[in-house]
Design an enzyme around this catalytic site. Structure first.
Site, PDB file in Angstrom:
ATOM      1  CB  THR A   1      -0.787  -0.005   1.249  1.00  8.54           C
ATOM      2  OG1 THR A   1      -0.249   0.224   2.504  1.00  8.54           O
ATOM      3  CG2 THR A   1      -1.861  -1.128   1.304  1.00  8.54           C
ATOM      4  CG  ASP A   2      -1.088   4.824  -1.370  1.00 10.12           C
ATOM      5  OD1 ASP A   2      -1.890   4.567  -0.498  1.00 10.12           O
ATOM      6  OD2 ASP A   2      -1.495   5.460  -2.377  1.00 10.12           O
ATOM      7  CG  LEU A   3       1.026   8.748   3.516  1.00  8.61           C
ATOM      8  CD1 LEU A   3       1.939   7.964   4.718  1.00  8.61           C
ATOM      9  CD2 LEU A   3       1.072  10.064   3.150  1.00  8.61           C
TER      10      LEU A   3
END
Length: 152
Positions: free
Chosen positions: A30-32
Site C-alpha cells: 500500500t501507499d501512505l
C-alpha cells in the site's frame, strides 16, 4: 553442482474455465493512504499468471533452463476500477482468451467480494533466448487449448 529445482506447486485452481488465485493485501503493498499502490497490481497479475501456468502443467523454469525460451509481455492494457486496501482479500481471476503459435492473450481481473478492482488484457509472447519470438512448446499449446475461454 547445481541442484535442479522442483516445478512450481500451484496455489490457485481452475474453476469453470478460469484460474482463481487468492492473495491478501499487506502493508508493503500500500501507499501512505493504505490503498494498494498502482504498480503492485502488475505484480498480482504476474503471480496469478505464473500460478495459472503451473496449474496447467507448464514448467516455465525448465523450459528456460533447457534453452527453449520464456514468455515476454508484449502488451498490457490495465484499467483501475476501485481501490483495494490494507487487509483486503483479493482474487485474481485469469482466463486464456486466444492462443496463437507464438503468443497467448490473457484477460485478468482482481476481484474483491464480487467487485472488479482492476483488470488487464495481456499479450504474452514466447521468445527464444535470443529475444526473438518463436513458437510455444507443443506441450504448452496442448495444455492451453482446452483452457481457452469459450464463454461470453
Amino acid at each position: 553442482m547445481r541442484q535442479e529445482a522442483a516445478p512450481l506447486e500451484p496455489l490457485g485452481h481452475f474453476k469453470d474455465g478460469e484460474h482463481h488465485f487468492v492473495l491478501r493485501v499487506y502493508f508493503e503493498d500500500t501507499d501512505l493512504t493504505g490503498v494498494v499502490y498502482h504498480a503492485n497490481y502488475l505484480r498480482y497479475f504476474e503471480r496469478a499468471r505464473s500460478d495459472m501456468l503451473a496449474a496447467a502443467g507448464v514448467d516455465q523454469r525448465a523450459a528456460f533452463e533447457a534453452g527453449e525460451g520464456a514468455y515476454a509481455i508484449r502488451d498490457a492494457r490495465l484499467r483501475y476500477r476501485a481501490p483495494a486496501r490494507l487487509g483486503d482479500t483479493l482474487t485474481v481471476v485469469s482466463r486464456l482468451v486466444e492462443l496463437r503459435g507464438a503468443s497467448v492473450d490473457i484477460h485478468q481481473r482482481v476481484m474483491r467480494s464480487g467487485i472488479i478492482v482492476a483488470e488487464v488484457e495481456i499479450e504474452a509472447v514466447f521468445v527464444a533466448p535470443s529475444g526473438r519470438p518463436r513458437r510455444q512448446p507443443a506441450a504448452w499449446v496442448e495444455a492451453f487449448a482446452p483452457l481457452v475461454w469459450k464463454g461470453d
